[in-house]
Motif scaffolding. Structure first.
Motif, mmCIF file in Angstrom:
data_model
loop_
_atom_site.group_PDB
_atom_site.id
_atom_site.type_symbol
_atom_site.label_atom_id
_atom_site.label_comp_id
_atom_site.label_asym_id
_atom_site.label_seq_id
_atom_site.Cartn_x
_atom_site.Cartn_y
_atom_site.Cartn_z
ATOM 1 N N VAL A 87 0.833 -1.210 0.000
ATOM 2 C CA VAL A 87 0.000 0.000 0.000
ATOM 3 C C VAL A 87 0.862 1.252 0.000
ATOM 4 O O VAL A 87 0.499 2.270 -0.617
ATOM 5 C CB VAL A 87 -0.978 -0.010 1.194
ATOM 6 C CG1 VAL A 87 -0.268 0.226 2.512
ATOM 7 C CG2 VAL A 87 -2.069 1.036 1.000
ATOM 8 N N ILE A 236 -3.229 -0.596 5.888
ATOM 9 C CA ILE A 236 -3.589 0.724 5.354
ATOM 10 C C ILE A 236 -3.590 1.770 6.454
ATOM 11 O O ILE A 236 -3.063 2.880 6.288
ATOM 12 C CB ILE A 236 -4.955 0.666 4.659
ATOM 13 C CG1 ILE A 236 -4.862 -0.197 3.388
ATOM 14 C CG2 ILE A 236 -5.451 2.069 4.301
ATOM 15 C CD1 ILE A 236 -6.188 -0.383 2.674
ATOM 16 N N SER A 237 -4.184 1.434 7.620
ATOM 17 C CA SER A 237 -4.282 2.428 8.690
ATOM 18 C C SER A 237 -2.900 2.805 9.235
ATOM 19 O O SER A 237 -2.626 3.976 9.502
ATOM 20 C CB SER A 237 -5.167 1.907 9.823
ATOM 21 O OG SER A 237 -4.619 0.752 10.407
ATOM 22 N N SER A 239 -0.259 2.726 7.593
ATOM 23 C CA SER A 239 0.501 3.347 6.503
ATOM 24 C C SER A 239 -0.006 4.744 6.172
ATOM 25 O O SER A 239 0.547 5.397 5.279
ATOM 26 C CB SER A 239 0.432 2.463 5.242
ATOM 27 O OG SER A 239 1.020 1.202 5.463
#
Length: 342
Positions: A87, A236-237, A239
């Motif tokens: 990501v 994702i969080s 990153s």
């Protein structure tokens, strides 16, 4: 609410959202500090992006993976670590979309950044190969773990040397932005910069620690696999700082820092797997990797190779005023996410 073992789905989602928000805010503030530290210490934006920005914004994900491994959630630990690399590579394409003057990889031409990306490919190859090796451990640690640390440390040493004594340099064009230091006299003192850096480092670590029980609660209450939770939620969080800091660095004109922060953070993130193997007490964590996680490693390796071609080719402008490599990286990441969720 204080006992994660008794969290409901709503409480898990609330804790997850709060931690993600804290990581986003702290990660944004730390960009300016690292940019100034790069100028004050003279290590350069590429090296600062790799070691300071990349390592610090990744601390939340690192703590999450180690905590998950310690608690026996090997799948979550590995998918979070390796999903974060994918990501973050996609976020570099997003930063390219933000920079409208030219292809970001063209404007931020840097030998250290290319070397960091080559280092990342080497580390990913070791991780991908390890499950095919004999499942042996020494004190519960697979031999690949110290190898990852050794390769990373030596690689960073080579990157540092490439900054101070490069053997060749990229061709300069009118779109090329050089790593030029700002006026140090207008910056806060070294003590103040270091203090704020350490405080934000601690905040990011605590937020990452609290994300693990929240993610485990979400997986248990929704029926989602830990691979999906790790790749699509926690990765994702944790990153988010890389996305915010890379865009912020582009807007500040620190293009080399933006690219170096992403690529350097990706190389650092491979050490999540090594640290997770140490924390995991039931043998080699590499040999617990599911087919979904192995697919994600392969996809990330492919995305990194595409990025390397873009860094070397330095296309001035491609489809939609971004580099062709950014288009391909976007397609690969979104395609991989679709396959994982289907």
């Amino acid at each position: 609410m204080l006992n994660p073992d008794s969290w409901t789905l709503f409480e898990g989602l609330a804790a997850f959202t709060l931690c993600a928000l804290v990581i986003a805010i702290a990660g944004t503030r730390i960009t300016r500090i690292v940019d100034q530290l790069a100028d004050r210490t003279g290590i350069g934006e590429a090296a600062a992006g790799a070691v300071l920005l990349g390592g610090t914004t990744s601390i939340g994900g690192s703590v999450l993976s180690v905590t998950a491994a310690w608690n026996g959630n090997a799948e979550l630990a590995m998918s979070n670590a390796l999903g974060g690399i994918a990501v973050q590579t996609f976020f570099l394409a997003v930063a390219d979309m933000v920079y409208r003057r030219a292809n970001l990889e063209h404007a931020a031409a840097s030998v250290p950044n290319m070397m960091q990306n080559a280092l990342l490919i080497m580390l990913l190859a070791v991780i991908l190969m390890t499950p095919l090796l004999p499942n042996v451990t020494v004190w519960g640690v697979h031999p690949a773990t110290p190898m990852l640390f050794i390769v990373y440390i030596y690689g960073i040493h080579l990157v540092h040397g490439a900054h101070h004594a490069p053997m060749w340099a990229p061709t300069k064009t009118r779109e090329t932005r050089q790593d030029e230091p700002d006026d140090i006299s207008r910056m806060p003192s070294m003590v103040k910069l270091t203090s704020e850096f350490l405080v934000l480092f601690f905040v990011l670590g605590v937020a990452g620690y609290m994300l693990e029980p929240a993610a485990t609660t979400i997986a248990a209450n929704t029926g989602l696999t830990q691979t999906i939770v790790g790749v699509m939620l926690t990765a994702i969080s944790t990153s988010i700082p890389e996305l915010v800091t890379s865009v912020a660095a582009v807007r500040r004109g620190a293009l080399t820092l933006a690219v170096g922060g992403i690529i350097g953070g990706n190389a650092f993130d491979t050490l999540f797997t090594a640290a997770s193997d140490i924390a995991y007490r039931d043998g080699s964590i590499y040999h617990t990797m599911t087919n979904g996680t192995l697919f994600w490693v392969s996809l990330t390796l492919l995305m990194s190779a595409v990025l390397m071609i873009g860094l070397i080719r330095r296309e001035r402008e491609g489809p939609g005023r971004i580099g062709l490599e950014s288009v391909l990286i976007t397609v690969l990441y979104l395609g991989g996410a679709w396959l994982l969720l289907s």
